[in-house]
Write an enzyme that holds these catalytic residues in place. Structure first.
Site, PDB file in Angstrom:
ATOM      1  N   GLY A  59       0.823  -1.210   0.000  1.00 38.91           N
ATOM      2  CA  GLY A  59       0.000   0.000   0.000  1.00 38.91           C
ATOM      3  C   GLY A  59       0.850   1.248   0.000  1.00 38.91           C
ATOM      4  O   GLY A  59       1.833   1.346   0.743  1.00 38.91           O
TER       5      GLY A  59
ATOM      6  N   GLY B 224      -0.864   4.407  -0.129  1.00 36.66           N
ATOM      7  CA  GLY B 224      -1.707   5.545   0.224  1.00 36.66           C
ATOM      8  C   GLY B 224      -1.026   6.309   1.344  1.00 36.66           C
ATOM      9  O   GLY B 224       0.160   6.114   1.623  1.00 36.66           O
ATOM     10  N   LEU B 225      -1.769   7.150   2.010  1.00 37.68           N
ATOM     11  CA  LEU B 225      -1.137   7.954   3.060  1.00 37.68           C
ATOM     12  C   LEU B 225      -0.505   7.075   4.128  1.00 37.68           C
ATOM     13  O   LEU B 225       0.600   7.352   4.594  1.00 37.68           O
ATOM     14  CB  LEU B 225      -2.162   8.904   3.670  1.00 37.68           C
ATOM     15  CG  LEU B 225      -2.543  10.052   2.734  1.00 37.68           C
ATOM     16  CD1 LEU B 225      -3.624  10.917   3.364  1.00 37.68           C
ATOM     17  CD2 LEU B 225      -1.320  10.905   2.391  1.00 37.68           C
ATOM     18  N   ALA B 226      -1.192   5.996   4.503  1.00 33.38           N
ATOM     19  CA  ALA B 226      -0.662   5.141   5.568  1.00 33.38           C
ATOM     20  C   ALA B 226       0.600   4.411   5.112  1.00 33.38           C
ATOM     21  O   ALA B 226       1.580   4.325   5.855  1.00 33.38           O
ATOM     22  CB  ALA B 226      -1.718   4.136   6.012  1.00 33.38           C
ATOM     23  N   GLY B 227       0.585   3.881   3.888  1.00 35.41           N
ATOM     24  CA  GLY B 227       1.716   3.078   3.413  1.00 35.41           C
ATOM     25  C   GLY B 227       2.890   3.935   2.974  1.00 35.41           C
ATOM     26  O   GLY B 227       4.049   3.638   3.311  1.00 35.41           O
TER      27      GLY B 227
ATOM     28  N   ARG C 259     -21.623  12.173  10.986  1.00 30.27           N
ATOM     29  CA  ARG C 259     -22.100  11.588   9.732  1.00 30.27           C
ATOM     30  C   ARG C 259     -23.218  10.577   9.915  1.00 30.27           C
ATOM     31  O   ARG C 259     -24.157  10.536   9.128  1.00 30.27           O
ATOM     32  CB  ARG C 259     -20.932  10.900   9.041  1.00 30.27           C
ATOM     33  CG  ARG C 259     -19.924  11.889   8.594  1.00 30.27           C
ATOM     34  CD  ARG C 259     -18.684  11.242   8.099  1.00 30.27           C
ATOM     35  NE  ARG C 259     -17.852  12.282   7.511  1.00 30.27           N
ATOM     36  CZ  ARG C 259     -16.675  12.060   6.975  1.00 30.27           C
ATOM     37  NH1 ARG C 259     -16.184  10.835   6.944  1.00 30.27           N
ATOM     38  NH2 ARG C 259     -15.985  13.042   6.456  1.00 30.27           N
TER      39      ARG C 259
ATOM     40  N   GLU D 226      -6.570   2.724   7.002  1.00 24.28           N
ATOM     41  CA  GLU D 226      -7.954   2.239   7.006  1.00 24.28           C
ATOM     42  C   GLU D 226      -8.029   0.716   7.108  1.00 24.28           C
ATOM     43  O   GLU D 226      -9.055   0.161   7.496  1.00 24.28           O
ATOM     44  CB  GLU D 226      -8.675   2.741   5.748  1.00 24.28           C
ATOM     45  CG  GLU D 226     -10.181   2.565   5.830  1.00 24.28           C
ATOM     46  CD  GLU D 226     -10.949   3.189   4.676  1.00 24.28           C
ATOM     47  OE1 GLU D 226     -10.422   4.112   4.017  1.00 24.28           O
ATOM     48  OE2 GLU D 226     -12.090   2.746   4.430  1.00 24.28           O
TER      49      GLU D 226
ATOM     50  N   ARG E  32     -16.645   7.307  12.315  1.00 24.64           N
ATOM     51  CA  ARG E  32     -15.475   8.179  12.224  1.00 24.64           C
ATOM     52  C   ARG E  32     -15.904   9.624  12.020  1.00 24.64           C
ATOM     53  O   ARG E  32     -16.776   9.899  11.204  1.00 24.64           O
ATOM     54  CB  ARG E  32     -14.588   7.744  11.055  1.00 24.64           C
ATOM     55  CG  ARG E  32     -13.431   8.688  10.812  1.00 24.64           C
ATOM     56  CD  ARG E  32     -12.473   8.152   9.788  1.00 24.64           C
ATOM     57  NE  ARG E  32     -12.984   8.117   8.438  1.00 24.64           N
ATOM     58  CZ  ARG E  32     -13.129   9.168   7.649  1.00 24.64           C
ATOM     59  NH1 ARG E  32     -12.828  10.374   8.083  1.00 24.64           N
ATOM     60  NH2 ARG E  32     -13.571   9.029   6.409  1.00 24.64           N
TER      61      ARG E  32
HETATM   62  C1  FAD Z   1     -14.159  10.293  -1.767  1.00 20.06           C
HETATM   63  C2  FAD Z   1     -13.482  10.226  -0.435  1.00 20.06           C
HETATM   64  C3  FAD Z   1     -13.131  11.380   0.236  1.00 20.06           C
HETATM   65  C4  FAD Z   1     -12.515  11.319   1.471  1.00 20.06           C
HETATM   66  N1  FAD Z   1     -12.192  12.494   2.129  1.00 20.06           N
HETATM   67  C5  FAD Z   1     -11.576  12.432   3.326  1.00 20.06           C
HETATM   68  C6  FAD Z   1     -11.199  13.625   3.997  1.00 20.06           C
HETATM   69  O1  FAD Z   1     -11.440  14.732   3.526  1.00 20.06           O
HETATM   70  N2  FAD Z   1     -10.580  13.511   5.191  1.00 20.06           N
HETATM   71  C7  FAD Z   1     -10.294  12.311   5.755  1.00 20.06           C
HETATM   72  O2  FAD Z   1      -9.713  12.278   6.829  1.00 20.06           O
HETATM   73  N3  FAD Z   1     -10.620  11.159   5.119  1.00 20.06           N
HETATM   74  C8  FAD Z   1     -11.249  11.196   3.928  1.00 20.06           C
HETATM   75  N4  FAD Z   1     -11.591  10.027   3.295  1.00 20.06           N
HETATM   76  C9  FAD Z   1     -11.111   8.747   3.833  1.00 20.06           C
HETATM   77  C10 FAD Z   1      -9.634   8.581   3.484  1.00 20.06           C
HETATM   78  O3  FAD Z   1      -9.382   9.079   2.205  1.00 20.06           O
HETATM   79  C11 FAD Z   1      -9.166   7.126   3.524  1.00 20.06           C
HETATM   80  O4  FAD Z   1      -9.624   6.500   4.672  1.00 20.06           O
HETATM   81  C12 FAD Z   1      -7.638   7.070   3.530  1.00 20.06           C
HETATM   82  O5  FAD Z   1      -7.119   7.830   2.483  1.00 20.06           O
HETATM   83  C13 FAD Z   1      -7.154   5.643   3.423  1.00 20.06           C
HETATM   84  O6  FAD Z   1      -5.759   5.664   3.304  1.00 20.06           O
HETATM   85  P1  FAD Z   1      -4.901   4.324   3.330  1.00 20.06           P
HETATM   86  O7  FAD Z   1      -3.497   4.740   3.128  1.00 20.06           O
HETATM   87  O8  FAD Z   1      -5.248   3.546   4.518  1.00 20.06           O
HETATM   88  O9  FAD Z   1      -5.438   3.500   2.069  1.00 20.06           O
HETATM   89  P2  FAD Z   1      -5.508   3.859   0.496  1.00 20.06           P
HETATM   90  O10 FAD Z   1      -5.226   5.275   0.200  1.00 20.06           O
HETATM   91  O11 FAD Z   1      -6.796   3.279   0.029  1.00 20.06           O
HETATM   92  O12 FAD Z   1      -4.338   3.045  -0.119  1.00 20.06           O
HETATM   93  C14 FAD Z   1      -4.376   1.647  -0.255  1.00 20.06           C
HETATM   94  C15 FAD Z   1      -3.114   1.204  -0.924  1.00 20.06           C
HETATM   95  O13 FAD Z   1      -3.026  -0.200  -0.841  1.00 20.06           O
HETATM   96  C16 FAD Z   1      -2.720  -0.743  -2.100  1.00 20.06           C
HETATM   97  N5  FAD Z   1      -3.298  -2.082  -2.128  1.00 20.06           N
HETATM   98  C17 FAD Z   1      -4.506  -2.503  -1.691  1.00 20.06           C
HETATM   99  N6  FAD Z   1      -4.636  -3.825  -1.845  1.00 20.06           N
HETATM  100  C18 FAD Z   1      -3.492  -4.261  -2.397  1.00 20.06           C
HETATM  101  C19 FAD Z   1      -3.016  -5.539  -2.806  1.00 20.06           C
HETATM  102  N7  FAD Z   1      -3.747  -6.633  -2.631  1.00 20.06           N
HETATM  103  N8  FAD Z   1      -1.791  -5.602  -3.359  1.00 20.06           N
HETATM  104  C20 FAD Z   1      -1.016  -4.498  -3.527  1.00 20.06           C
HETATM  105  N9  FAD Z   1      -1.417  -3.273  -3.153  1.00 20.06           N
HETATM  106  C21 FAD Z   1      -2.627  -3.164  -2.596  1.00 20.06           C
HETATM  107  C22 FAD Z   1      -3.298   0.203  -3.106  1.00 20.06           C
HETATM  108  O14 FAD Z   1      -2.640   0.076  -4.335  1.00 20.06           O
HETATM  109  C23 FAD Z   1      -3.014   1.541  -2.402  1.00 20.06           C
HETATM  110  O15 FAD Z   1      -1.695   1.934  -2.703  1.00 20.06           O
HETATM  111  C24 FAD Z   1     -12.230  10.078   2.056  1.00 20.06           C
HETATM  112  C25 FAD Z   1     -12.584   8.907   1.395  1.00 20.06           C
HETATM  113  C26 FAD Z   1     -13.246   8.985   0.181  1.00 20.06           C
HETATM  114  C27 FAD Z   1     -13.725   7.721  -0.449  1.00 20.06           C
END
Ligand code: FAD
Length: 682
Positions: free
Chosen positions: A80, A82-85, A371, A470, A480
C-alpha cells in the site's frame, strides 16, 4: 517481550448453543447463535497503563531500539502506498531499513487517498476556540460512540499536531488566511475549527507530500517500488509473517517476496457494497488473505455511510461521488415540509414550507452533526416520502444542500473561494448549477471503521504482521468523525509504526527463508490454484454482475439499518450467491497478461466471505452504535441506543476454516479518562 497471539488464550471449542446455555453469551438471547463459535476473551497485551497523557511517551521509551548498522540488515514489506503506506515506507526507509513497497496502481500517487477532499484534523488550537489534545480525544471517542480504545485515540490526538508540522515542512499547500497563518474549518460532530485543508484536494496534496518523501527514499536506494503488483497471499512461517505472494498485473507472473516483517496499509473495503465513494479498485484481498492465515478481523460491520454524496441516478451506475462534508459548514440541508412540493423547483418553495431538519432536530450542532446522525436523518426524510430528485425504483432518495444563504452572506466569490472545485465537480456530474439550484445529496458507503485487529503497537494477531491506516480496525470506534482518516493514516505511518515496529525488529536477525520452503511453495501454489479455478469455470455470468448483486444484498440488509431478520436473510443470500459464483462465473482472457476480469474475480471472491462475516458481526451486536444502526435498538424518538453493559467490546473474529463458522473473541473496552454517555447532539 512477546509479540504473538500466544499472549491471548486460544479459542474455546464450545458451540454457540452450548455457550448460550452456559451463560457465556451476553443476555438471554443471542441473535447470532449458531453462526459463530465463542472464543476466549482477547487482551491487548501492549496496552499501556498509567495516566493517559503519558502512555504513548512511555511505550515509545520502552520499545526496544535497533541500531543503525543493524537496520540495514532488516527487511520490511509494505503493501500500500496511500497515506498510511507511503508515510510508513518513507519513514522506515529513511531510518535505514530495507523496504519493499507495493501497490496495484501504476503509480503510488494513484492510491485512493488521493480522493480525499475535505481535510485533516489536528488539535493545534490555532483558532483559540477551546481546542486541545484532550478535546480532540474526547470528540473522537464520543463521535465513535464509545466503541474505540481510549489509549489509541489519545495517542492519535497527541500526534495530530506533529502531522501538520511534518506536512508543512514537506511543502503541502494548506489553505492559509489572508495574514499567512494556516486556516481551519469545522467538520461534523465538533464545535471547534480544527480541520486543515487544501481546498477540496487535501488528500491529493498530502499524498504528494508523502509520495515525494517516498520517492526520495527510492532514489536513495532504501525503498524498492513495485507498482502494478497485487498481493494475493501472505506467507507465514512458524506462525510469523515472512512475506507475500504477488502477481505482476502486467505480465501475470506470480512472484515471491520475503522479508522479516510485513505491513499491510491496503486501505478499506467499502466496495463490498459495490456502490460506494471508494475508488473502483479498493478491495479487501490483502487483509482477507491475512485473515485466513490467522489475523483477526475486528468490528467488520462498522461501516460509515457518508451523508453528502451525489444521489444514485440509475440502475447501471458503478460508482458514487462524494461531496465533501466541508460543504455542511456553509450549505443548509432541507426537504420540503409537504410531500406535494417534492416535485417542485426548489427555488419556488417558500422558506416557511422548508424543513431544515438537522437544524430542527439537533439545534446545537445543526448541519454539523456527525455523519451517522446526518445520514440516518436524511434516510428518514426520504422514507417519509419527502425526498427530492428523480425517482429510482419508485423512491426519491435525495435531500437539498442549499448554498443560497451562504451566497447571500459571503457573496458568490466567497463561496467560490472555499468550494469552487467541489461545486464545479457537482455541476459536471449532474448538469445542475449549485450556485443557482440547491444541490441534491444522499448518504452513500464511504469508509469502514472495521478492519484487521491490531494491538497498541499496530501488530495483528499474526506476529510480524502490522496493519496501518484504514486497513486496521481503526481508532474511530463505530463512527469516524470527518477529517480523521487522513489524520490516522499519517499518524500510523509517520509517527506510530516507526516506533512500535522496532520493538519487533529488535529480535532480529531473523532466520533466512528459502523460496522452496514448504510454506512458501504452498502459498504460491494456492494462488495459482485460485487463478486456474477462475479461468476454468467458464460459466455464464460476469464478475461484475455478481459483485453488483452482492452489493445490493449488503446495502439492503447490512447498510444504514440492520435487523435480525434482514441479516439472517442476507447471510443465506450471500451463501447462495457465492456458491453460484464458483460454479458459474465467466472470466475471460488468460493468466499471463493484463486481465482485469481475473483481478476482479479474486477480489469479489474475498468480498463474499467478508460480506458474510460483516452480517454475522452485525447480527451479534444487537445494539445501535455509530454507523451500526439496529432496528431493534432505538430510543422512542428513533435515535440509536447503545447497550454498554452487553456490547462495550471490540468483536475480533478468527477464521476457523473453509467449512467452519468463525470464532468470536471479545476485547473489553475500558474507559478511565472518559465517562461513557449516550450521545446527544441536540
Ligand atoms: C471520496 C473520499 C473522500 C474522502 N475524504 C476524506 C477527507 O477529507 N478527510 C479524511 O480524513 N478522510 C477522507 N476520506 C477517507 C480517506 O481518504 C481514507 O480512509 C484514507 O485515504 C485511506 O488511506 P490508506 O493509506 O489507509 O489507504 P488507500 O489510500 O486506500 O491506499 C491503499 C493502498 O493499498 C494498495 N493495495 C490494496 N490492496 C493491495 C493488494 N492486494 N496488493 C497491492 N497493493 C494493494 C493500493 O494500491 C493503495 O496503494 C475520504 C474517502 C473517500 C472515499
Amino acid at each position: 517481550m512477546s509479540h504473538s497471539s500466544h499472549d491471548m488464550d486460544m479459542p474455546d471449542t464450545v458451540t454457540a448453543a452450548e455457550a448460550s446455555h452456559s451463560g457465556f453469551l451476553d443476555g438471554d438471547y443471542d441473535d447470532a447463535a449458531g453462526y459463530y463459535t465463542p472464543g476466549a476473551p482477547l487482551v491487548d497485551s501492549k496496552a499501556p497503563d498509567g495516566p493517559i497523557s503519558e502512555r504513548w511517551q512511555n511505550r515509545k521509551f520502552e520499545a526496544r531500539l535497533v541500531n543503525p548498522a543493524n537496520r540495514r540488515k532488516l527487511s520490511i514489506i509494505i503493501v500500500g502506498t496511500g497515506l498510511a503506506g507511503a508515510s510508513a515506507a518513507a519513514t522506515l526507509g529513511e531510518a535505514g531499513y530495507r523496504v519493499k513497497s507495493f501497490c496495484y496502481q501504476d503509480s503510488p500517487r494513484r492510491a485512493h487517498s488521493i480522493a480525499a477532499q475535505g481535510g485533516i484534523n489536528a488539535a493545534k488550537n490555532y483558532k483559540e476556540d477551546g481546542d486541545s489534545v484532550h478535546r480532540l480525544f474526547y470528540d473522537t471517542v464520543k463521535g465513535g460512540d464509545y466503541r474505540s480504545r481510549e489509549s489509541n485515540v489519545y495517542r492519535l490526538a497527541e500526534v495530530s499536531t506533529n502531522i501538520i508540522d511534518q506536512c508543512v515542512a514537506q511543502g503541502v499547500p494548506f489553505a492559509r488566511e489572508y495574514g499567512g497563518l494556516l486556516d481551519n474549518r469545522s467538520f461534523g460532530g465538533v464545535q471547534v475549527s480544527r480541520t486543515f485543508y487544501a481546498r477540496g484536494q487535501t488528500g491529493q496534496q498530502l499524498l504528494i507530500g508523502a509520495y515525494q518523501a517516498l520517492e526520495r527514499q527510492v532514489a536513495a536506494g532504501t525503498v524498492s517500488m513495485y507498482t502494478r503488483h497485487e498481493m494475493l497471499e501472505l506467507i507465514t512461517i512458524d506462525g510469523k509473517a515472512r512475506g507475500i505472494i504477488a502477481r505482476d498485473m502486467v505480465t501475470g507472473e506470480i512472484e515471491t517476496h520475503l522479508a522479516d516483517v510485513v505491513v499491510l496499509a491496503s486501505g478499506g473495503y467499502g466496495n463490498v457494497f459495490y456502490l460506494s465513494t471508494n475508488a473502483m479498485g479498493c478491495n479487501v484481498t490483502a487483509a482477507w488473505r491475512a485473515h485466513r492465515k490467522g489475523a483477526y478481523m475486528a468490528n467488520p460491520c462498522f461501516t460509515q455511510i457518508h451523508p453528502t454524496c451525489i444521489p444514485v441516478s440509475g440502475e447501471h451506475q458503478s460508482k458514487l461521488t462524494l461531496m465533501s462534508e466541508s460543504l455542511r459548514n456553509d450549505g443548509r440541508i432541507w426537504v420540503p415540509k409537504n410531500q406535494a412540493d417534492c416535485e417542485k423547483d426548489p427555488r419556488d418553495i417558500p422558506e416557511e414550507d422548508r424543513d431544515y431538519f438537522l437544524e430542527r432536530i439537533y439545534p446545537s450542532f445543526g448541519n454539523l452533526v456527525p455523519r451517522d446522525i446526518a445520514s440516518r436523518a436524511a434516510k428518514n426524510m426520504c422514507d417519509e416520502g419527502r425526498g427530492v430528485g428523480p425517482e429510482v425504483e419508485g423512491v426519491r432518495r435525495g435531500v437539498y444542500l442549499d448554498f443560497a444563504a451562504a451566497i447571500e452572506r459571503l457573496g458568490r466569490d466567497g463561496v467560490e473561494e472555499k468550494y469552487d472545485n467541489l461545486l464545479d465537480m457537482y455541476e459536471r456530474i449532474t448538469g445542475e448549477n449549485p450556485y443557482e439550484v440547491p444541490m441534491r445529496i444522499y448518504p452513500a458507503v464511504h469508509y469502514v471503521m472495521g478492519g484487521l485487529w491490531v494491538d497498541y503497537d499496530l501488530q495483528s494477531t499474526i506476529p510480524g504482521l502490522f496493519v496501518t491506516g484504514e486497513a486496521n480496525f481503526s481508532d474511530h470506534g463505530a463512527n469516524r468523525l470527518g477529517a480523521s482518516a487522513l489524520m490516522q493514516g499519517l499518524a500510523d505511518g509517520y509517527f506510530v509504526l516507526p516506533h512500535t515496529i522496532r520493538d519487533y525488529l529488535a529480535d532480529g536477525p531473523f532466520e533466512e527463508i528459502a523460496e522452496d520452503h514448504p510454506a512458501v511453495v504452498e502459498a504460491r501454489e494456492s494462488v495459482k490454484g485460485r487463478i486456474d479455478h477462475f479461468l476454468s469455470v467458464n460459466g455464464t455470468r460476469s464478475v461484475d454482475s455478481y459483485h453488483r448483486e452482492l452489493g445490493n444484498i449488503m446495502w439492503e440488509y447490512c447498510g444504514m439499518e440492520r435487523t435480525e431478520t434482514g441479516l439472517k436473510k442476507a447471510i443465506d443470500l450471500i451463501r447462495g450467491l457465492k456458491d453460484d459464483f464458483y460454479r458459474n462465473v465467466k472470466v475471460l482472457g488468460s493468466a499471463e497478461t493484463l486481465n482485469q476480469s481475473l483481478e476482479k474475480a479474486g477480489r469479489v471472491a474475498d468480498f463474499f466471505e467478508l460480506g458474510e462475516l460483516m452480517c454475522i458481526d452485525a447480527l451479534n451486536r444487537r445494539e445501535s452504535c455509530g454507523g451500526h444502526f439496529r432496528g431493534e435498538s432505538q430510543t422512542e424518538d428513533g435515535e440509536a441506543m447503545r447497550h454498554d453493559e452487553e456490547y462495550a467490546y471490540v468483536a475480533a473474529w478468527e477464521w476457523a476454516g473453509e467449512d467452519s463458522i468463525p470464532v468470536l473473541h471479545k476485547e473489553d473496552l475500558v474507559y478511565t479518562a472518559i465517562e461513557m454517555k449516550q450521545r446527544s447532539y441536540k
